[in-house]
Design an enzyme around this catalytic site. Sequence first.
Site, short mmCIF file in Angstrom:
data_model
loop_
_atom_site.label_atom_id
_atom_site.label_comp_id
_atom_site.label_asym_id
_atom_site.label_seq_id
_atom_site.Cartn_x
_atom_site.Cartn_y
_atom_site.Cartn_z
N ARG A 132 0.33 10.34 0.18
CA ARG A 132 0.66 11.45 1.09
C ARG A 132 1.87 12.22 0.61
O ARG A 132 2.30 13.17 1.25
CB ARG A 132 0.97 10.92 2.50
CG ARG A 132 -0.17 10.20 3.13
CD ARG A 132 0.18 9.74 4.52
NE ARG A 132 -0.68 8.64 4.89
CZ ARG A 132 -0.53 7.91 5.98
NH1 ARG A 132 0.44 8.17 6.82
NH2 ARG A 132 -1.36 6.92 6.23
N LYS B 187 -11.00 -2.03 7.11
CA LYS B 187 -9.78 -1.71 7.87
C LYS B 187 -10.22 -1.14 9.21
O LYS B 187 -11.11 -0.27 9.24
CB LYS B 187 -8.99 -0.69 7.05
CG LYS B 187 -7.90 0.06 7.79
CD LYS B 187 -7.17 0.99 6.83
CE LYS B 187 -6.39 2.06 7.56
NZ LYS B 187 -5.59 2.89 6.65
N GLU C 170 0.85 -1.20 0.00
CA GLU C 170 0.00 0.00 0.00
C GLU C 170 0.88 1.24 0.00
O GLU C 170 1.58 1.50 0.97
CB GLU C 170 -0.91 -0.02 1.24
CG GLU C 170 -1.75 1.24 1.42
CD GLU C 170 -2.45 1.29 2.77
OE1 GLU C 170 -2.73 0.22 3.37
OE2 GLU C 170 -2.69 2.42 3.24
#
Length: 219
Positions: free
Chosen positions: A57, A141, A53
């Site tokens: 950002r 999640k 993943e």
Amino acid sequence: MESHVTHAIEAKQQQVEALMRLAPVIPVVIIDDVKAAVTMARALVAGGIPTIEVTLRTTAALDAIRAIAAEVEGAVVGCGTALTARDLAAATQAGARFAVSPGSSPHLLDAADDSELPLLPGVATASEAMALLERGYRHLKLFPAVPVGGAKLLAAWASPLPQLRFCPTGGIALASAPEFLALPNVLCVGGSWLTPADRLAAGDWAGIERLAREAAALR
Ligand code: 3PG
């Protein structure tokens, strides 16, 4: 309620389940230097961790996803920190195979319905989990896992919410991962400990491969 559950979401849920079962840990990567992406991903795959993943950002994130998708055999790369429809579209275009979000806003979920990208959405409460179940999501999640209650919270949800399977993420490390992975409603955990900023900056690929190997051995 069931009428909201579309065939398309179920197909994407099965894709999410398959990638959650690929390895016990999904590394959460914050990458600043796109030049490091391919080597880093090869080290993770070599250590037995194929699902990666890359969080949206940093300015390098989309190019990193693009490079890993194109060049790293055996990697299944997705985007993290997906917050908007635009994020889903950009990640898809870059070659991401899945998306992960810290939460589950109605706008993001609407966009995910219209996207081919399977989404692993974040929840922190039973009400959020129930709202996602109503929309056809069974794979979630838990975020941020440790601050919101950790393994105890997930154990408490197993009985009233038996349909749900989780990837707890946030505050988990190699030593605490087994407590989560032992739960019947946990398929994998997420964490940034496999790709620490100092090892990325130093280009310590052997060290990252070692961390991946330890993580892969958790199951
Ligand atoms: C994050 O937000 O960066 C992820 O949840 C990873 O959390 P961690 O750094 O506690 O593993």
